[in-house]
Design a protein around this motif. Structure first.
Motif, PDB file in Angstrom:
ATOM      1  N   LYS A   1       4.705  -0.935   1.044  1.00 26.05           N
ATOM      2  CA  LYS A   1       4.625   0.478   1.182  1.00 26.05           C
ATOM      3  C   LYS A   1       5.995   0.904   0.288  1.00 26.05           C
ATOM      4  O   LYS A   1       5.232   2.328  -1.009  1.00 26.05           O
ATOM      5  N   ALA A   2       6.583   0.015  -0.300  1.00 22.28           N
ATOM      6  CA  ALA A   2       7.815   0.753  -0.943  1.00 22.28           C
ATOM      7  C   ALA A   2       7.271   0.981  -2.542  1.00 22.28           C
ATOM      8  O   ALA A   2       7.185   1.308  -3.743  1.00 22.28           O
ATOM      9  N   LEU A   3       6.332  -0.452  -2.820  1.00 20.25           N
ATOM     10  CA  LEU A   3       6.241  -0.974  -4.267  1.00 20.25           C
ATOM     11  C   LEU A   3       5.111   0.678  -4.822  1.00 20.25           C
ATOM     12  O   LEU A   3       4.845   0.613  -5.648  1.00 20.25           O
ATOM     13  N   ALA A   4       4.195   0.198  -3.491  1.00 18.69           N
ATOM     14  CA  ALA A   4       3.207   1.252  -4.370  1.00 18.69           C
ATOM     15  C   ALA A   4       3.778   2.671  -3.916  1.00 18.69           C
ATOM     16  O   ALA A   4       3.095   3.592  -5.434  1.00 18.69           O
ATOM     17  N   LEU A   5       4.343   3.049  -3.200  1.00 19.36           N
ATOM     18  CA  LEU A   5       5.614   4.613  -3.211  1.00 19.36           C
ATOM     19  C   LEU A   5       6.393   5.092  -4.559  1.00 19.36           C
ATOM     20  O   LEU A   5       6.458   5.456  -5.668  1.00 19.36           O
ATOM     21  N   ARG A   6       6.822   3.817  -4.725  1.00 23.25           N
ATOM     22  CA  ARG A   6       8.132   3.916  -6.491  1.00 23.25           C
ATOM     23  C   ARG A   6       7.024   4.032  -7.393  1.00 23.25           C
ATOM     24  O   ARG A   6       7.188   4.973  -7.950  1.00 23.25           O
ATOM     25  N   ARG A   7       5.878   2.898  -7.136  1.00 26.31           N
ATOM     26  CA  ARG A   7       4.737   3.353  -8.995  1.00 26.31           C
ATOM     27  C   ARG A   7       4.470   4.694  -9.125  1.00 26.31           C
ATOM     28  O   ARG A   7       4.247   5.149  -9.512  1.00 26.31           O
ATOM     29  N   SER A   8       4.250   5.500  -7.620  1.00 19.72           N
ATOM     30  CA  SER A   8       3.838   6.531  -7.164  1.00 19.72           C
ATOM     31  C   SER A   8       4.341   7.922  -7.851  1.00 19.72           C
ATOM     32  O   SER A   8       4.111   8.713  -8.515  1.00 19.72           O
ATOM     33  N   ILE A   9       5.268   7.328  -7.316  1.00 15.60           N
ATOM     34  CA  ILE A   9       6.286   8.492  -7.565  1.00 15.60           C
ATOM     35  C   ILE A   9       6.855   8.631  -9.277  1.00 15.60           C
ATOM     36  O   ILE A   9       6.974   9.226 -10.018  1.00 15.60           O
ATOM     37  N   LEU A  10       6.990   7.686  -9.921  1.00 13.40           N
ATOM     38  CA  LEU A  10       7.743   6.929 -11.156  1.00 13.40           C
ATOM     39  C   LEU A  10       6.383   7.946 -11.923  1.00 13.40           C
ATOM     40  O   LEU A  10       6.488   7.646 -13.317  1.00 13.40           O
ATOM     41  N   GLU A  11       4.942   7.164 -11.945  1.00 15.84           N
ATOM     42  CA  GLU A  11       4.207   8.260 -12.151  1.00 15.84           C
ATOM     43  C   GLU A  11       3.641   8.980 -12.297  1.00 15.84           C
ATOM     44  O   GLU A  11       3.711   9.656 -13.694  1.00 15.84           O
TER      45      GLU A  11
ATOM     46  N   GLY B   1       5.155  11.865 -11.184  1.00 16.34           N
ATOM     47  CA  GLY B   1       7.335  12.885 -11.340  1.00 16.34           C
ATOM     48  C   GLY B   1       7.049  12.756 -10.067  1.00 16.34           C
ATOM     49  O   GLY B   1       6.367  12.728  -9.411  1.00 16.34           O
ATOM     50  N   GLU B   2       8.454  13.309  -9.745  1.00 11.85           N
ATOM     51  CA  GLU B   2       8.970  13.498  -8.119  1.00 11.85           C
ATOM     52  C   GLU B   2       8.397  15.440  -7.953  1.00 11.85           C
ATOM     53  O   GLU B   2       8.357  15.809  -7.196  1.00 11.85           O
ATOM     54  N   THR B   3       7.975  16.276  -9.365  1.00 10.88           N
ATOM     55  CA  THR B   3       7.392  17.857  -8.660  1.00 10.88           C
ATOM     56  C   THR B   3       5.991  16.912  -8.370  1.00 10.88           C
ATOM     57  O   THR B   3       5.879  18.194  -7.264  1.00 10.88           O
ATOM     58  N   LYS B   4       5.119  16.206  -9.284  1.00  8.77           N
ATOM     59  CA  LYS B   4       4.129  16.552  -8.356  1.00  8.77           C
ATOM     60  C   LYS B   4       3.730  15.646  -7.495  1.00  8.77           C
ATOM     61  O   LYS B   4       3.085  15.995  -6.375  1.00  8.77           O
ATOM     62  N   TYR B   5       4.987  14.565  -6.516  1.00  6.46           N
ATOM     63  CA  TYR B   5       5.144  13.869  -5.962  1.00  6.46           C
ATOM     64  C   TYR B   5       4.406  14.468  -4.234  1.00  6.46           C
ATOM     65  O   TYR B   5       4.386  14.613  -4.017  1.00  6.46           O
TER      66      TYR B   5
END
Length: 656
Positions: free
Chosen positions: A474-484, A486-490
């Motif tokens: 879950k951390a792997l998927a969430l990190r990737r999502s946030i980095l790809e 950006g914090e605003t879209k996340y």
């Protein structure tokens, strides 16, 4: 369609060439369709089907004309029932070319039949409509589209493939993404060749050995028939590897060649020979000795890391930093690892062979591992070595009694954790003195903890904070999502996920500390009615609950493959307004899977004006097989039902 009823419809016909009178094969004359086929407007066994294969007949035989060839003939007839089935009019016939040996696709013939005002209309496939396309270095395809296709069309197609590859028999797929009424395959094998017949799928398993037992008769040819009728469509389902793993088909493995007057030659390799060849190959094992170019970088790593595990982790991080994955799944290094190191980009094989070379140079006990990714299909370890079944390379390191599997293609992966694509059964360790299969298991679960503290006002407004801690996959998927993203879209996305609740700008901890859990905290707010409510209805899961059961089939023949264990915990504390009381709340429940393979706990507790709701889902193993499916489905029925229940908060009559 139930798997049990379909199993009984599977008929494995085998016969020696002089004994085929007992085989009742279905005959369809090419270019002549039946009136019932034209008038057919649905398939009773699967009324949702957009198309159905009426008949699929294949035949493989060997020919002798100065030299031996293998000829494959196919005749297939397809009924188009809906517009969604039009794709079946787009035909691709793959063929293989390697050096001077090749396959040749010939005698392509096709007709489209339609019923127009009660009269049969026949449109011929023109040869000029057929074109050739190269897909990979060795694979090509003849492509074309059948003419005048519409709802109700019947497509009739035949072709031949002549092959120079006399040791390779074409596999036969009984099952596709649409239903098949009749699928039939004939193979005529000269007595010189001993083949192993390998059946796959969940519609035909028990009778395959009978064909092998009769394959050794002392005759000119042995002829075999396999027929499968009323085959259900192979449909995509949740939590699988690839549909190809579950498709009913037959493959052929040449075990021995017995030419007259010669000593029989064993054709199936063994892993000892394959390992020796791989380690001697320029594109594989010899790359492990190419180490002069990175010695300075390696020396710097070794100087600051003295313990073997620290050295392994530091080398792993160095490779991830130096080389970016180009997205290619390969077994061999098409480029020397020095070139890959200098260019800063490479395939999975190139990156992980480079990693293995560095680990070996550091004095660690390391070796490459071959595997097949989840989308490429599972490896059947009982079969003889076939390198074409593999498409990926990782590294293995042994430190003391501990073993680590490393894949340096993903910068977000901590050492010892494989990407989900690699969690697929077993891989083969390519090591001179330690030849074995290694389990490709997750070392961490998919782990998520959600914790919220919220206060409910009299008008139904809810304010408070939420905290999410993600670990493992879950951390792997969430990190990737946030980095790809950006914090605003996340932040925008998670606000939508929560539904009516507004989520403030998240505070993120450990985003770049990939060895630690990823923590996200944010403010939560939901508007009230603007006036005092006598009754407040609250869904305590705040939109985070399971909304539907992912397992909808009554019976499932495929395994359920989550890839990783799952550990999801949800805790939310609500402070209810003074003068209000809980009128109705979900009852606590605990549901267990057999053999402690999973558990769901749901609890509601009240202390004063504080109500705490906890939901905990544990799936303790990655793979569940067909007999376990009903229990898993029932577990999720409980989860969905509980997550939908509401808490009813009522204003005390004394305050009205």
């Amino acid at each position: 369609m139930k798997a049990t009823s379909t199993l009984t419809s599977f008929i494995l016909f085998f016969a020696l060439i002089f004994g085929i009178s007992s085989v009742h094969a279905q005959e369809k004359k090419f270019g002549k369709v039946e009136e019932a086929e034209l008038k057919m407007d649905s398939y009773p066994n699967d009324t949702s089907a957009a198309a159905v294969i009426l008949f699929d007949h294949g035949e493989t035989r060997f020919t002798f004309n100065h030299e031996m060839k293998v000829v494959f003939d196919r005749h297939i007839r397809i009924k188009i029932l809906k517009k969604a089935g039009y794709d079946w009019a787009n035909v691709s016939i793959p063929f293989y070319i390697k050096n001077s040996d090749k396959e040749r696709v010939t005698a392509i013939k096709g007709y489209t039949f339609n019923l127009v005002n009660g009269v049969e209309q026949k449109d011929k496939l023109e040869s000029k409509s057929v074109f050739e396309e190269q897909n990979t270095e060795n694979w090509y395809a003849k492509k074309f589209t059948m003419p005048n296709v519409k709802e109700g069309s019947v497509l009739d197609l035949s072709y031949s493939i002549q092959s120079d590859f006399i040791y390779t028999l074409r596999e036969w797929e009984f099952q596709t993404s649409i239903p098949t009424i009749w699928s039939e395959y004939h193979v005529e094998i000269p007595e010189y060749f001993d083949y192993k017949f390998v059946m796959q799928g969940y519609l035909a398993v028990s009778d395959a050995s009978q064909g092998r037992e009769n394959a050794q008769a002392n005759m000119m040819n042995n002829t075999y028939y396999w027929i499968l009728k009323d085959v259900p469509a192979l449909k995509e389902e949740r939590y699988i590897t690839t549909l190809d793993d579950y498709q009913s088909k037959i493959e052929f493995e040449l075990e021995k060649v017995k030419w007259p007057g010669e000593i029989p030659k064993v054709m199936t390799g063994n892993w000892e020979e394959v390992t020796k060849d791989l380690l001697a190959a320029e594109e594989f094992g010899l790359q492990l000795n190419r180490n002069n170019f990175f010695k300075d970088d390696l020396a710097a790593v070794m100087a600051s890391n003295k313990e073997p595990k620290q050295q392994m982790e530091a080398i792993y991080e160095l490779v991830k930093k130096k080389v970016k994955w180009d997205g290619k799944h390969e077994v061999y290094a098409k480029n020397p690892i020095r070139k890959v190191y200098d260019a800063g980009t490479g395939s999975a094989a190139e990156i992980n062979l480079l990693l293995t070379s560095m680990l070996l140079e550091a004095g660690l006990d390391a070796a490459p591992v071959l595997l097949s990714t989840r989308t490429h299909g599972k490896i059947r370890t009982a079969m003889s070595p076939m390198l074409s079944k593999f498409n990926y390379v990782i590294a293995q390191v042994k430190i003391g009694e501990e073993e680590f599997l490393l894949d340096a293609t993903d910068p977000l992966l901590p050492a010892g954790m494989l990407p989900v694509r690699c969690l697929n059964g077993e891989g083969r360790l390519i090591k001179k003195n330690d030849q074995r299969w290694v389990a490709l298991k997750p070392v961490m679960p998919y782990s998520r903890l959600f914790n919220a503290n919220l206060t409910i006002n009299k008008d139904g407004e809810i304010v408070g904070t939420g905290y999410e801690s993600a670990g493992g996959y879950k951390a792997l998927a969430l990190r990737r999502s946030i980095l790809e993203e950006g914090e605003t879209k996340y932040s925008e996305r998670i606000a939508k996920e929560v539904g009516d609740f507004k989520v403030g700008k998240p505070k993120i901890e450990n985003l770049n500390s990939i060895g630690n859990s990823l923590n996200v905290s944010y403010d939560i707010k939901a508007s009230g009615s603007g006036q005092v409510n006598d009754i407040i209805y609250l869904n305590p899961m705040l939109g985070y609950g399971e909304k539907e059961n992912p397992f909808k089939l009554t019976e499932r023949t495929y395994p359920v493959d989550f890839a990783t264990p799952i550990d999801e915990t949800y805790i939310c504390r609500f402070v209810i307004p003074d003068g209000y009381e809980i009128e109705e709340a979900p009852k606590s429940v605990a549901v267990n899977l057999p053999e402690n393979n999973g558990r769901f706990i749901y609890m509601v507790q009240q202390e004063g004006n504080v109500v705490q709701v906890m939901s905990k889902v544990n799936i303790n193993k990655p793979v569940f097989y067909a007999p376990e499916y009903p229990y898993l489905k029932e577990l999720y029925n409980h989860i969905v039902a509980k997550h939908a229940e509401q808490i009813v908060i009522k204003r005390s009559t004394a305050l009205k």
